[in-house]
Scaffold this motif. Structure first.
Motif, PDB file in Angstrom:
ATOM      1  N   ASP A 229      36.886  42.281  43.576  1.00  0.00           N
ATOM      2  CA  ASP A 229      36.166  41.920  44.806  1.00  0.00           C
ATOM      3  C   ASP A 229      35.253  43.014  45.340  1.00  0.00           C
ATOM      4  OD1 ASP A 229      37.756  43.288  47.425  1.00  0.00           O
ATOM      5  OD2 ASP A 229      38.916  43.128  45.591  1.00  0.00           O
ATOM      6  N   TYR A 230      35.225  44.189  44.707  1.00  0.00           N
ATOM      7  CA  TYR A 230      34.521  45.338  45.275  1.00  0.00           C
ATOM      8  C   TYR A 230      33.058  45.022  45.602  1.00  0.00           C
ATOM      9  CZ  TYR A 230      33.215  50.248  45.959  1.00  0.00           C
ATOM     10  OH  TYR A 230      32.767  51.428  46.497  1.00  0.00           O
ATOM     11  N   PHE A 231      32.359  44.417  44.661  1.00  0.00           N
ATOM     12  CA  PHE A 231      30.938  44.136  44.841  1.00  0.00           C
ATOM     13  C   PHE A 231      30.669  42.714  45.335  1.00  0.00           C
ATOM     14  CE2 PHE A 231      31.138  47.538  41.650  1.00  0.00           C
ATOM     15  CZ  PHE A 231      30.314  48.487  42.250  1.00  0.00           C
ATOM     16  N   GLY A 232      31.726  41.986  45.698  1.00  0.00           N
ATOM     17  CA  GLY A 232      31.543  40.623  46.177  1.00  0.00           C
ATOM     18  C   GLY A 232      31.189  39.653  45.068  1.00  0.00           C
ATOM     19  N   ARG A 233      31.494  40.017  43.807  1.00  0.00           N
ATOM     20  CA  ARG A 233      31.167  39.167  42.656  1.00  0.00           C
ATOM     21  C   ARG A 233      32.445  38.876  41.867  1.00  0.00           C
ATOM     22  NH1 ARG A 233      26.906  43.261  41.943  1.00  0.00           N
ATOM     23  NH2 ARG A 233      28.129  44.043  40.181  1.00  0.00           N
ATOM     24  N   GLU A 234      33.410  38.264  42.554  1.00  0.00           N
ATOM     25  CA  GLU A 234      34.694  38.029  41.901  1.00  0.00           C
ATOM     26  C   GLU A 234      34.550  37.216  40.614  1.00  0.00           C
ATOM     27  OE1 GLU A 234      35.574  38.428  46.349  1.00  0.00           O
ATOM     28  OE2 GLU A 234      34.041  37.444  45.110  1.00  0.00           O
ATOM     29  N   ILE A 235      33.746  36.166  40.651  1.00  0.00           N
ATOM     30  CA  ILE A 235      33.573  35.301  39.473  1.00  0.00           C
ATOM     31  C   ILE A 235      32.772  36.022  38.395  1.00  0.00           C
ATOM     32  CG2 ILE A 235      32.619  33.133  38.639  1.00  0.00           C
ATOM     33  CD1 ILE A 235      35.026  32.743  40.466  1.00  0.00           C
ATOM     34  N   THR A 236      31.624  36.563  38.770  1.00  0.00           N
ATOM     35  CA  THR A 236      30.741  37.217  37.807  1.00  0.00           C
ATOM     36  C   THR A 236      31.417  38.406  37.142  1.00  0.00           C
ATOM     37  OG1 THR A 236      28.803  36.556  39.102  1.00  0.00           O
ATOM     38  CG2 THR A 236      28.503  38.349  37.519  1.00  0.00           C
ATOM     39  N   ASP A 237      31.997  39.300  37.959  1.00  0.00           N
ATOM     40  CA  ASP A 237      32.627  40.493  37.388  1.00  0.00           C
ATOM     41  C   ASP A 237      33.917  40.152  36.664  1.00  0.00           C
ATOM     42  OD1 ASP A 237      30.564  41.953  38.393  1.00  0.00           O
ATOM     43  OD2 ASP A 237      31.699  42.889  40.015  1.00  0.00           O
ATOM     44  N   GLY A 238      34.651  39.155  37.168  1.00  0.00           N
ATOM     45  CA  GLY A 238      35.873  38.753  36.481  1.00  0.00           C
ATOM     46  C   GLY A 238      35.595  38.228  35.082  1.00  0.00           C
ATOM     47  N   LEU A 239      34.590  37.377  34.956  1.00  0.00           N
ATOM     48  CA  LEU A 239      34.240  36.855  33.630  1.00  0.00           C
ATOM     49  C   LEU A 239      33.712  37.954  32.725  1.00  0.00           C
ATOM     50  CD1 LEU A 239      32.578  33.437  34.548  1.00  0.00           C
ATOM     51  CD2 LEU A 239      34.839  33.829  33.540  1.00  0.00           C
ATOM     52  N   ALA A 240      32.977  38.921  33.277  1.00  0.00           N
ATOM     53  CA  ALA A 240      32.477  40.030  32.467  1.00  0.00           C
ATOM     54  C   ALA A 240      33.629  40.827  31.857  1.00  0.00           C
ATOM     55  CB  ALA A 240      31.588  40.934  33.307  1.00  0.00           C
ATOM     56  N   VAL A 241      34.680  41.061  32.644  1.00  0.00           N
ATOM     57  CA  VAL A 241      35.840  41.776  32.122  1.00  0.00           C
ATOM     58  C   VAL A 241      36.544  40.951  31.051  1.00  0.00           C
ATOM     59  CG1 VAL A 241      38.116  42.700  32.733  1.00  0.00           C
ATOM     60  CG2 VAL A 241      36.162  43.103  34.249  1.00  0.00           C
ATOM     61  N   CYS A 242      36.670  39.655  31.262  1.00  0.00           N
ATOM     62  CA  CYS A 242      37.318  38.802  30.266  1.00  0.00           C
ATOM     63  C   CYS A 242      36.544  38.832  28.939  1.00  0.00           C
ATOM     64  CB  CYS A 242      37.404  37.361  30.781  1.00  0.00           C
ATOM     65  SG  CYS A 242      38.521  37.126  32.174  1.00  0.00           S
ATOM     66  N   ARG A 243      35.226  38.765  29.015  1.00  0.00           N
ATOM     67  CA  ARG A 243      34.412  38.766  27.796  1.00  0.00           C
ATOM     68  C   ARG A 243      34.444  40.111  27.092  1.00  0.00           C
ATOM     69  NH1 ARG A 243      30.312  35.521  31.515  1.00  0.00           N
ATOM     70  NH2 ARG A 243      30.952  33.377  30.956  1.00  0.00           N
ATOM     71  N   ARG A 244      34.643  41.171  27.868  1.00  0.00           N
ATOM     72  CA  ARG A 244      34.721  42.511  27.265  1.00  0.00           C
ATOM     73  C   ARG A 244      36.051  42.720  26.558  1.00  0.00           C
ATOM     74  NH1 ARG A 244      35.666  46.321  25.035  1.00  0.00           N
ATOM     75  NH2 ARG A 244      34.979  48.502  25.335  1.00  0.00           N
ATOM     76  N   PHE A 245      37.108  42.073  27.019  1.00  0.00           N
ATOM     77  CA  PHE A 245      38.437  42.261  26.437  1.00  0.00           C
ATOM     78  C   PHE A 245      39.031  40.919  26.014  1.00  0.00           C
ATOM     79  CE2 PHE A 245      37.880  45.753  29.495  1.00  0.00           C
ATOM     80  CZ  PHE A 245      38.076  46.852  28.655  1.00  0.00           C
ATOM     81  N   PRO A 246      38.423  40.235  25.048  1.00  0.00           N
ATOM     82  CA  PRO A 246      38.894  38.892  24.672  1.00  0.00           C
ATOM     83  C   PRO A 246      40.297  38.901  24.076  1.00  0.00           C
ATOM     84  CG  PRO A 246      37.243  39.687  23.116  1.00  0.00           C
ATOM     85  CD  PRO A 246      37.239  40.646  24.276  1.00  0.00           C
ATOM     86  N   GLU A 247      40.661  39.989  23.372  1.00  0.00           N
ATOM     87  CA  GLU A 247      42.004  40.037  22.780  1.00  0.00           C
ATOM     88  C   GLU A 247      43.068  40.122  23.870  1.00  0.00           C
ATOM     89  OE1 GLU A 247      39.578  42.156  22.009  1.00  0.00           O
ATOM     90  OE2 GLU A 247      38.972  41.539  19.973  1.00  0.00           O
ATOM     91  N   LEU A 248      42.832  40.992  24.842  1.00  0.00           N
ATOM     92  CA  LEU A 248      43.783  41.082  25.950  1.00  0.00           C
ATOM     93  C   LEU A 248      43.854  39.758  26.706  1.00  0.00           C
ATOM     94  CD1 LEU A 248      42.986  44.602  27.506  1.00  0.00           C
ATOM     95  CD2 LEU A 248      44.888  43.990  26.009  1.00  0.00           C
ATOM     96  N   ALA A 249      42.698  39.138  26.892  1.00  0.00           N
ATOM     97  CA  ALA A 249      42.651  37.861  27.607  1.00  0.00           C
ATOM     98  C   ALA A 249      43.453  36.793  26.884  1.00  0.00           C
ATOM     99  CB  ALA A 249      41.205  37.422  27.787  1.00  0.00           C
ATOM    100  N   ALA A 250      43.300  36.709  25.583  1.00  0.00           N
ATOM    101  CA  ALA A 250      43.993  35.681  24.799  1.00  0.00           C
ATOM    102  C   ALA A 250      45.495  35.932  24.741  1.00  0.00           C
ATOM    103  CB  ALA A 250      43.405  35.626  23.390  1.00  0.00           C
ATOM    104  N   ALA A 251      45.879  37.221  24.792  1.00  0.00           N
ATOM    105  CA  ALA A 251      47.296  37.570  24.675  1.00  0.00           C
ATOM    106  C   ALA A 251      48.021  37.529  26.018  1.00  0.00           C
ATOM    107  CB  ALA A 251      47.427  38.964  24.065  1.00  0.00           C
TER     108      ALA A 251
END
Length: 397
Positions: A229-251
């Protein structure tokens, strides 16, 4: 009655000074009077005026330490063992011993039992309302020093264990090492605090994604929870982190923590869209009469039920169904109740809001109910008299 000789060591001297300095003057004077005119064996009943979960361990351990250093023993009858539900006005515990050696302990003993019992009750209710959710105790930053920090962590563990017996997951850990022992640890590991990052790390890193990368590079074997929530972009930044770490996301080793403050909506939400989100997922929650506070929890600013549902549907649509949602920001009893009603898809709640809001509710009271075997209590407190067949056991010391 001949009084026992206390241990004459540094611990006893230090404890005696602490008790004399912190207790109410009339208790110190009572002790001096009883020493002059003759001791009696007395029984104290300790109670609160509101329903609680019994959490007397810190008080009883302290009384045991005092008894040992004073060369005596106090007998304890735990009417309601730790973790039991206690009705308003019901005696939690009876303490029996020398009036001389007990009379100056009341002030500190009550400090150690009342707040813990109320906080345990709050933690119990929160865990029961969201039985599928794991809770993390994040109370330390709101505590007035180390003693309160220990007390609140203990209380959360007691309330959680009571809820766990009824099928809830409860509190699975806390945020610091000092009190982590109350929540256990995996076999072979020392208890330790849990947590990934504060807002300050994101400010330091310059972006939510970079903060997540820094954390993962430094702690590659740890699950990652990104604060979004730091930059007010919960959706945008959250998806960016998920795409950067797909293995962690899937596990299932990646989580997004929502901590949106009450001055703004989650990215993409406004009042109308918040209602629309809940209409899709929990229409019944918004069709009944709601107080202003309940509406704020459901469709208002901050970490609302609508915000959590929006994050969940966004993650699922983007192909990240195993990414966990961690919710924080004011999750007390009332907010947990509303989230349960809205079936909010929360995986973890981080909260210190089991700390009592109304401190006057934490005031425990003690009354002597027996003098040398003769039942006696002030008029109006007869309900505290020991019932037939009450059991008694000795406290440590």
């Amino acid at each position: 009655m001949t009084l026992p000789t206390p241990r004459n060591d540094a611990s006893a001297v230090e404890l005696a000074a602490d008790i004399a300095g912190r207790t109410d003057a009339y208790f110190n004077r009572t002790r001096a009077i009883v020493q002059r005119f003759g001791d009696k064996t007395v029984t104290y009943a300790i109670f609160l005026r509101r329903p609680v979960i019994s959490a007397p361990r810190l008080m009883l351990e302290w009384l045991g330490t005092v008894a040992e250093l004073r060369g005596t023993r106090f007998e304890v009858d735990e009417v309601y063992p730790e973790g039991s539900w206690v009705g308003a006005g019901e005696p939690l515990v009876y303490i029996t011993g020398s009036f001389t050696l007990l009379s100056d302990l009341e002030t500190i003993a009550l400090q150690k039992v009342g707040p813990a019992c109320v906080a345990a009750h709050n933690a119990y209710q929160m865990a029961l309302m969201l039985p599928e959710v794991a809770f993390l105790a994040m109370d330390a930053r709101h505590c007035a020093g180390a003693e309160m920090q220990e007390m609140m962590a203990y209380a959360a563990s007691v309330g959680s264990e009571a809820a766990r017996r009824e099928g809830a997951r409860g509190f699975v850990g806390n945020a610091n090492d000092a009190t982590a022992h109350w929540f256990g640890a995996p076999s072979g590991q020392a208890p330790r605090g849990r947590g990934t990052m504060p807002h300050s790390l994101i400010g330091y890193a310059g972006s939510t994604l970079r903060a997540a990368e820094m954390f993962h590079e430094t702690f590659p074997d740890e699950p990652l929870t990104a604060l979004v929530d730091y930059f007010g972009r919960e959706i945008t930044d959250g998806l960016a982190v998920c795409r950067r770490f797909p293995e962690l996301a899937a596990a299932g080793r990646l989580g997004l923590r929502l901590d949106t403050h009450g001055g703004r909506f989650l990215e993409g939400l406004d009042p109308a869209e918040s209602y629309a989100v809940l209409e899709r997922h929990a229409p019944g929650a918004i069709r009944r009469y709601r107080s202003e506070t309940e509406l704020r929890f459901l469709v208002g600013t901050g970490v609302s039920a609508a915000a959590i549902w929006r994050m969940r549907e966004t993650l699922d649509a983007a192909g990240f169904p195993a990414v966990r949602i961690v919710a924080s920001s004011g999750f007390g009893v009332d907010k947990c109740r509303v989230m349960a009603d809205a079936k909010a898809p929360i995986d973890v709640v981080g909260t210190g809001s089991f700390i009592p809001d109304l401190w006057h509710e934490t005031y425990a009271t003690a009354d002597i109910v027996d003098y040398d075997g003769n039942p006696m209590v002030k008029v109006g407190r007869e309900f505290l008299l020991r019932r037939n067949g009450a059991r008694r056991k000795a406290a440590p010391g």
